[in-house]
Each structure stands twice: as structure tokens, then as C-alpha cells.
Motif scaffolding. Structure first.
Motif, PDB file in Angstrom:
ATOM      1  N   SER A 181      -5.659   2.559 -11.799  1.00 11.51           N
ATOM      2  CA  SER A 181      -5.477   3.449 -11.001  1.00 11.51           C
ATOM      3  C   SER A 181      -6.221   2.846  -9.603  1.00 11.51           C
ATOM      4  O   SER A 181      -6.181   3.173  -8.376  1.00 11.51           O
ATOM      5  CB  SER A 181      -5.451   4.700 -10.970  1.00 11.51           C
ATOM      6  N   TYR A 182      -7.347   2.147 -10.139  1.00 10.23           N
ATOM      7  CA  TYR A 182      -8.421   1.662  -8.960  1.00 10.23           C
ATOM      8  C   TYR A 182      -7.993   0.176  -8.754  1.00 10.23           C
ATOM      9  O   TYR A 182      -8.971  -0.511  -8.204  1.00 10.23           O
ATOM     10  CB  TYR A 182      -9.698   1.713  -9.798  1.00 10.23           C
TER      11      TYR A 182
ATOM     12  N   ILE B 216       0.887  -1.298   0.065  1.00 14.41           N
ATOM     13  CA  ILE B 216       0.212  -0.159   0.106  1.00 14.41           C
ATOM     14  C   ILE B 216       0.742   1.310  -0.055  1.00 14.41           C
ATOM     15  O   ILE B 216       0.542   2.204  -0.700  1.00 14.41           O
ATOM     16  CB  ILE B 216      -0.802   0.043   1.242  1.00 14.41           C
ATOM     17  N   GLU B 217       2.174   1.313   0.888  1.00 17.00           N
ATOM     18  CA  GLU B 217       2.945   2.435   0.665  1.00 17.00           C
ATOM     19  C   GLU B 217       3.342   2.606  -0.713  1.00 17.00           C
ATOM     20  O   GLU B 217       3.640   3.712  -1.179  1.00 17.00           O
ATOM     21  CB  GLU B 217       4.101   2.180   1.686  1.00 17.00           C
ATOM     22  N   VAL B 218       3.742   1.513  -1.344  1.00 20.40           N
ATOM     23  CA  VAL B 218       4.225   1.596  -2.747  1.00 20.40           C
ATOM     24  C   VAL B 218       3.347   2.147  -3.497  1.00 20.40           C
ATOM     25  O   VAL B 218       3.497   3.070  -4.432  1.00 20.40           O
ATOM     26  CB  VAL B 218       4.642   0.113  -3.137  1.00 20.40           C
ATOM     27  N   ALA B 219       2.191   1.755  -3.271  1.00 27.33           N
ATOM     28  CA  ALA B 219       0.838   2.147  -4.354  1.00 27.33           C
ATOM     29  C   ALA B 219       0.833   3.729  -4.215  1.00 27.33           C
ATOM     30  O   ALA B 219       0.465   4.604  -5.040  1.00 27.33           O
ATOM     31  CB  ALA B 219      -0.468   1.524  -3.981  1.00 27.33           C
ATOM     32  N   VAL B 220       0.687   4.311  -2.937  1.00 32.20           N
ATOM     33  CA  VAL B 220       0.564   5.755  -2.565  1.00 32.20           C
ATOM     34  C   VAL B 220       2.045   6.520  -3.254  1.00 32.20           C
ATOM     35  O   VAL B 220       1.749   7.454  -3.871  1.00 32.20           O
ATOM     36  CB  VAL B 220       0.601   5.709  -0.789  1.00 32.20           C
TER      37      VAL B 220
ATOM     38  N   ALA C  23       3.013  -1.165  -9.246  1.00 29.76           N
ATOM     39  CA  ALA C  23       2.515  -0.620  -8.098  1.00 29.76           C
ATOM     40  C   ALA C  23       1.598  -1.524  -7.468  1.00 29.76           C
ATOM     41  O   ALA C  23       1.545  -1.855  -6.320  1.00 29.76           O
ATOM     42  CB  ALA C  23       2.257   0.635  -8.317  1.00 29.76           C
ATOM     43  N   ASN C  24       0.682  -1.681  -8.421  1.00 31.55           N
ATOM     44  CA  ASN C  24      -0.642  -2.639  -8.038  1.00 31.55           C
ATOM     45  C   ASN C  24      -0.194  -4.018  -7.584  1.00 31.55           C
ATOM     46  O   ASN C  24      -0.767  -4.339  -6.536  1.00 31.55           O
ATOM     47  CB  ASN C  24      -1.624  -2.706  -9.420  1.00 31.55           C
ATOM     48  N   ALA C  25       0.764  -4.585  -8.460  1.00 29.37           N
ATOM     49  CA  ALA C  25       1.317  -5.948  -7.796  1.00 29.37           C
ATOM     50  C   ALA C  25       1.728  -6.089  -6.510  1.00 29.37           C
ATOM     51  O   ALA C  25       1.484  -6.978  -5.612  1.00 29.37           O
ATOM     52  CB  ALA C  25       2.353  -6.567  -8.818  1.00 29.37           C
ATOM     53  N   ALA C  26       2.219  -4.887  -5.971  1.00 32.75           N
ATOM     54  CA  ALA C  26       2.645  -4.818  -4.741  1.00 32.75           C
ATOM     55  C   ALA C  26       1.666  -5.018  -3.571  1.00 32.75           C
ATOM     56  O   ALA C  26       2.017  -5.449  -2.540  1.00 32.75           O
ATOM     57  CB  ALA C  26       3.384  -3.569  -4.468  1.00 32.75           C
ATOM     58  N   VAL C  27       0.436  -4.716  -3.961  1.00 28.96           N
ATOM     59  CA  VAL C  27      -0.538  -4.994  -2.993  1.00 28.96           C
ATOM     60  C   VAL C  27      -1.332  -6.025  -3.522  1.00 28.96           C
ATOM     61  O   VAL C  27      -1.557  -7.186  -2.395  1.00 28.96           O
ATOM     62  CB  VAL C  27      -1.523  -3.768  -3.142  1.00 28.96           C
TER      63      VAL C  27
END
Length: 389
Positions: free
Chosen positions: A356-357, A290-294, A308-312
Motif C-alpha cells: 500500500s506504500y 494515481i486516481e486508480v490507486a485512490v 493498482a500500484n502498477a497503474a502509477v
């Protein structure tokens, strides 16, 4: 109590719950988990997923294994006298030293400080096993001595690792991991230590809350910092909402079944206990993701939207899949119930390509998994009750 002989506790002891010392021990691991998560965020945001996952796996193994060694020993031999408490506090000091060395181990493959922390923990834990052996006889004494010998041999290996060439360290690390995992298997081959099933299940549940709580804390700090610096509320709200839904669903799904009912012997308990490495690591990694996505949303992470999405989505899917494998599948009846979590894990992975969603969609999928699982379980219970009537 100043001093009492250390003897085995009963496996059927009533009202056995976690002690305040155990809770304090768990809390001190938050520091190490936070350090591992921070390094994971940095490596992922810099676009180095391979080294990020490898480094995180190595340092998180150390966190989990130190916690697990103490937890199973305490379940069998916690006598709560002064020597036991002091020895446990020494182990906590070792945990904090290990946490101080996480960044060096992750970034530079320098394990010196981490191994010193482990050495402190291992001296204390070995003393505990020797004390347990002194109060036992026969097969129980032999098992305790095997544990002590295994700890000493493995710790000697970790010290030797410091003098190995850098190119060899991570391969030797894997060898030592296998050796560590074999210690309980060998030690308990002739005698099962008297761990308490309900107590062990509670302890694992509490540590799950620790890692999910760290995820919420890390996510909150990331969102707050991004808002303060960029005022990008519109792009951050979907990430924050989706991340919160994922964490809420993770808690609900993990605690949906009474797992202690299946922990009858080492045959069930050892795979279950070892498998939690992936549950704990993925639960903590959700917060890092979530930090990466932010950071990506506000332009601070120079990686693709998919990365970035995959990080979550990857750790969230892994968490659901492992909870199903270790917990839920044993309490499900029928194909529909069995498929809820595996299908949901696949659907969360598919959200990786949702732009982005993606985090919000992943949170909605996790929420749908909770709703579907609850509804199917209620329907099965109603049919069972009707049939019994």
C-alpha cells in the motif's frame, strides 16, 4: 495585421517564443487529455489493463498528432494575421469535437465523432499548407504541397476507416498511424521546413507542463472525492504525497537540460519529436494511475494491490526512461550520471510490489533521482571549472 503574405520564418530568429494563440491552442487540448485519462481510469479500475492501454494509446495518438502537426507548421510559417488566426481557431474547434468523441472511440471503437473532429482540423491545416506553398518556390513549395497532399490522403483513410468492419478498425488504425508518421519524413526529404529549434523546444516543454498539470488536477479531484466519501485520510496521504513527488521530479528531470541545443536538423528532430508521444502519454497516465490507486485504497476499484500500484509505477518509470533516452543522455558524462535515470526507472517498477506504500516509495525514488542527478552534475561542473582554472 489583417493580411500578410505567408512566408517562411527565420530559423535563427532571436527572441522567438510561444505566442498567446499557441498557448490558447495548447490549453484546449486539456479537454481531450482529460477525456482520455478518465476512460483509462475506468478501464484500469474495472480490471481490463490490455484494452485500457490499447484504447488509451489510440485516442492519445490522435491528441498528440493533432498538436504536433500544428506546432511544427506554426514554428515555420506563423504569420499571425487574421486568416492565420481564424484558421487556427477552426483547428481548435476540431480539437474540441475530437475530445467529445474520445469516450465513444475508447469504449465502443466508434470513431465517428473523433474523425469528424479530425476532418475539421485537417481542412484548416491543409489550407495553411496550401497558403504556405503559394508563398514559396522551388523545393520549399514542393515540400508544402507534399504536406497538403499527405494530409488529404491520410484524412481520406480516416474517413474510410469509419466504414470498415469493427474487427478491422484497430488494425487499420495502426496502418494509418504509420502513414501519418511518414508524411513529414517524405515531405521534408528534399527540403527542411524552417522550424525554429528554441521555439520547438519551448513548445514541447509547455505541452509537458500541460500534461503534468492535468495529472495534478486529476489526482487532486480523486483524493478530495475519496476523502469526502470515506474519510480515509490515513490510506490516501501516502498516495497523495508520493504522486506529488513523482510529478515534481518529472518536471525537474524534463527541464534539467537545454534540449534546443541538439535540434539542429530533421535527423535529430524527427525522432525526438516522435518520441515525445511516450513522454506526453506517460506523463498524463501518471495522473490516471494515481486516481486508480485512490479508488483501490477506498475499495472502489476491484483489482489487486499490485495492479493498482502498477497503474502509477509503469507510466512513471516510462516517463523517466524516455526523458533519459531523448534528452538527458546527451548531456551526461560518465557511467554514474548515465545510470541515474535508467536505474531509477527500474527501482520505480520494483516499487509495484511494495504494498500500500508503493506510490510513496516510487515518489521517494523519483526524488532521489533528482538529488543524485543534481549532485553528480554539480560535481562534474566543479571539476570542469577547476581544470579550466
Amino acid at each position: 495585421m489583417t493580411y500578410v503574405p505567408m512566408t517562411a520564418r527565420s530559423r535563427v530568429e532571436v527572441h522567438r517564443t510561444a505566442t498567446t494563440l499557441e498557448l490558447f491552442f495548447d490549453l484546449c487540448f486539456v479537454v481531450a487529455i482529460a477525456q482520455a485519462g478518465q476512460r483509462l481510469v475506468h478501464a484500469l479500475a474495472e480490471g481490463h489493463p490490455g484494452s485500457a492501454v490499447a484504447g488509451y494509446g489510440f485516442v492519445f495518438f490522435g491528441v498528440w498528432w493533432a498538436w504536433m502537426n500544428f506546432t511544427w507548421f506554426a514554428s515555420a510559417y506563423d504569420c499571425d494575421d487574421v486568416p492565420y488566426r481564424v484558421t487556427t481557431l477552426v483547428q481548435i474547434a476540431g480539437v474540441l469535437v475530437y475530445a467529445a468523441g474520445v469516450s465513444r472511440a475508447f469504449d465502443a471503437n466508434d470513431w465517428t465523432v473523433a474523425v469528424i473532429g479530425y476532418l475539421i482540423m485537417r481542412v484548416a491545416l491543409t489550407a495553411q499548407w496550401l497558403r504556405a506553398a503559394a508563398g514559396e518556390s522551388g523545393a520549399a513549395r514542393a515540400a508544402a504541397l507534399k504536406y497538403a497532399a499527405g494530409l488529404l490522403l491520410c484524412q481520406a483513410g480516416w474517413v474510410a476507416l469509419l466504414f470498415a468492419p469493427d474487427a478491422w478498425k484497430r488494425w487499420l488504425f495502426l496502418v494509418l498511424v504509420v502513414a501519418e508518421l511518414l508524411v513529414p519524413v517524405v515531405a521534408e526529404s528534399g527540403h527542411q521546413t524552417p522550424w525554429h529549434a528554441h521555439h520547438i523546444a519551448e513548445r514541447y516543454g509547455l505541452f509537458t507542463i500541460i500534461v503534468l498539470g492535468e495529472t495534478i488536477a486529476a489526482s487532486t479531484v480523486a483524493v478530495k472525492s475519496a476523502i469526502d466519501e470515506h474519510e480515509a485520510l490515513g490510506v490516501l496521504l501516502p498516495i497523495a504525497a508520493g504522486g506529488l513527488l513523482i510529478v515534481f521530479a518529472a518536471w525537474w528531470i524534463y527541464f534539467a537540460v537545454p534540449m534546443h541545443e541538439r535540434l539542429n536538423s530533421n535527423r535529430e528532430a524527427i525522432p525526438w519529436g516522435y518520441g515525445h508521444l511516450l513522454i506526453f502519454a506517460s506523463g498524463a497516465a501518471i495522473g490516471a494511475g494515481i486516481e486508480v490507486a485512490v479508488e483501490h485504497a477506498v475499495g472502489k476499484a476491484h483489482i489487486s494491490q499490485v495492479a493498482a500500484n502498477a497503474a502509477v509505477t509503469v507510466p512513471a518509470a516510462l516517463f523517466l526512461l524516455m526523458v533519459w533516452l531523448l534528452h538527458s543522455r546527451h548531456f551526461k558524462s560518465g557511467a554514474a550520471q548515465q545510470l541515474v535515470l535508467p536505474v531509477s526507472a527500474v527501482a520505480i517498477l520494483a516499487c509495484t510490489w511494495a504494498g500500500s506504500y508503493a506510490v510513496l516509495y516510487a515518489g521517494l525514488v523519483a526524488t532521489a533521482a533528482v538529488v543524485a542527478g543534481t549532485a553528480l552534475s554539480a560535481r562534474t561542473s566543479a571539476r570542469t571549472s577547476a581544470a579550466a582554472a
